[in-house]
Scaffold this active site. Structure first.
Site, PDB file in Angstrom:
ATOM      1  CD  GLU A 182       5.064  -5.196  -3.066  1.00  0.00           C
ATOM      2  OE1 GLU A 182       4.691  -5.203  -2.401  1.00  0.00           O
ATOM      3  OE2 GLU A 182       5.837  -5.744  -2.023  1.00  0.00           O
TER       4      GLU A 182
ATOM      5  CG  HIS B 141       4.598  -1.125  -1.703  1.00  0.00           C
ATOM      6  ND1 HIS B 141       4.926  -1.980  -2.252  1.00  0.00           N
ATOM      7  CD2 HIS B 141       3.443  -0.858  -0.495  1.00  0.00           C
ATOM      8  CE1 HIS B 141       5.116  -2.327  -0.500  1.00  0.00           C
ATOM      9  NE2 HIS B 141       4.119  -2.366  -0.065  1.00  0.00           N
TER      10      HIS B 141
END
Ligand code: 13P
Length: 254
Positions: A100, A98
Site C-alpha cells: 500500500e 508494504h
C-alpha cells in the site's frame, strides 16, 4: 531455530480508545492461551504507539511495531515520524515497503534501502514487505519480481544486518481480497526467497531468517498456511482487528 512470528498490521483503523481496548483483549488472551514459542507483534498507527506500549509492559512475547518510518534521521520533514521517535516509545519493529505504501505513496526499492538503513541504525527490526501484483503473477514473472525487490532493498546489508530483518511475502492480489494464496503457492515463494537469500548471505543465515506470509490470512486458513516448512508466520491485516480471530491465528502454531 528461526522465530515464529504473527504480526498484526492494523493499517489506518481504530481510534485510540478502540486500539487500547483491542490491545487489552489481546494481552489477556495471549497470556491465558498462548505459549512463549510465538512472537506476537502489534503494528499500530503512530498515534497509538505510546499507549499500546504501556499496555504491553510485562507481556513477555508481545512486541510493538510501527507501520512506516521516514528515511531521514530528523529535521524539517513536516508530518513525518523518525526511527528514533519509534524507539523512544519502545517500538521494536517497523513495517517497511508494504504494497500500500509502494502504491499510494510511491515508495520504491531505492527509497526502501534508505528506510531499512535508518531503521537498523536506530535498533529497529524492519518487517520488509514484498509481493507481486496479479498481472505479474499471470505473466509468470513473480519469482523474479519478488527476488528483485529483496535484491534492490536488502542485498547491500552485511551478514549481521540481514539477521535483523523479518521478511513478509504479501501477494498484492491476496491483500484484503479474501483470496488467499494456497499453502502451496506461499511455501513455493518462501522457498524461492530463502534460496535467493542463501545465494547472497549463505545458507546458515538464510535458514535463520523468518519469512511471514500476508494476504487474507484468517483462523480458518492460518494452520494450513503456516504448515509450509519455509512459512514462519503471518502478517495479518483485517483479522488482526478482532482479538479473537487474531489470537486464534497465533494459536494455529500451537
Ligand atoms: P489482509 O490480511 O487484510 O489481507 O491484509 C494483509 C496485509 O496487508 C498485512 O500487511
Amino acid at each position: 531455530m528461526r522465530k515464529k512470528i504473527v504480526a498484526g498490521n492494523w493499517k489506518m483503523n481504530n481510534d485510540l480508545q478502540e486500539g487500547l481496548q483491542l490491545t487489552s483483549e489481546i494481552v489477556h488472551m495471549v497470556k491465558d492461551e498462548v505459549n512463549d514459542e510465538v512472537t506476537v507483534i502489534l503494528a499500530t498507527p503512530f498515534v497509538h504507539l505510546s499507549g499500546v506500549s504501556r499496555l504491553l509492559d510485562g507481556a513477555t512475547n508481545i512486541f510493538l511495531g510501527a507501520q512506516n518510518c521516514n528515511e531521514h534521521v530528523s529535521g524539517a520533514y513536516t508530518g513525518e515520524v523518525s526511527a528514533a521517535m519509534l524507539k523512544s516509545v519502545q517500538a521494536e519493529y517497523v513495517i517497511l515497503g508494504h504494497s500500500e505504501r509502494r502504491e499510494y505513496f510511491n515508495e520504491t526499492n531505492e527509497l526502501l534501502t534508505k528506510k531499512v538503513n535508518t531503521a537498523l541504525a536506530h535498533g529497529l527490526k524492519p518487517i520488509f514487505c514484498c509481493g507481486e501484483s496479479l498481472e505479474i503473477r499471470e505473466n509468470d514473472t513473480h519469482f523474479d519480481f519478488v527476488c528483485q525487490q529483496l535484491t534492490e532493498s536488502l542485498f547491500h546489508l552485511n551478514e549481521e544486518e540481514i539477521t535483523g530483518i523479518v521478511i513478509a511475502y504479501e501477494p498484492i492480489w491476496a491483500i484484503g481480497t479474501g483470496k488467499t494464496a494456497t499453502a502451496g503457492q506461499a511455501q513455493e515463494m518462501h522457498e524461492v526467497l530463502r534460496n535467493h537469500l542463501a545465494g547472497k548471505f549463505g545458507r546458515e543465515i538464510a535458514e535463520g531468517l523468518s519469512i511471514l506470509y500476508g494476504g487474507s490470512a484468517k483462523p480458518a486458513n492460518a494452520g494450513e498456511l503456516f504448515a509450509g516448512k519455509d512459512v514462519d508466520g503471518g502478517l495479518i491485516g483485517g483479522a488482526s482487528l478482532k482479538s479473537r480471530d487474531f489470537v486464534d491465528i497465533v494459536k494455529s502454531f500451537q
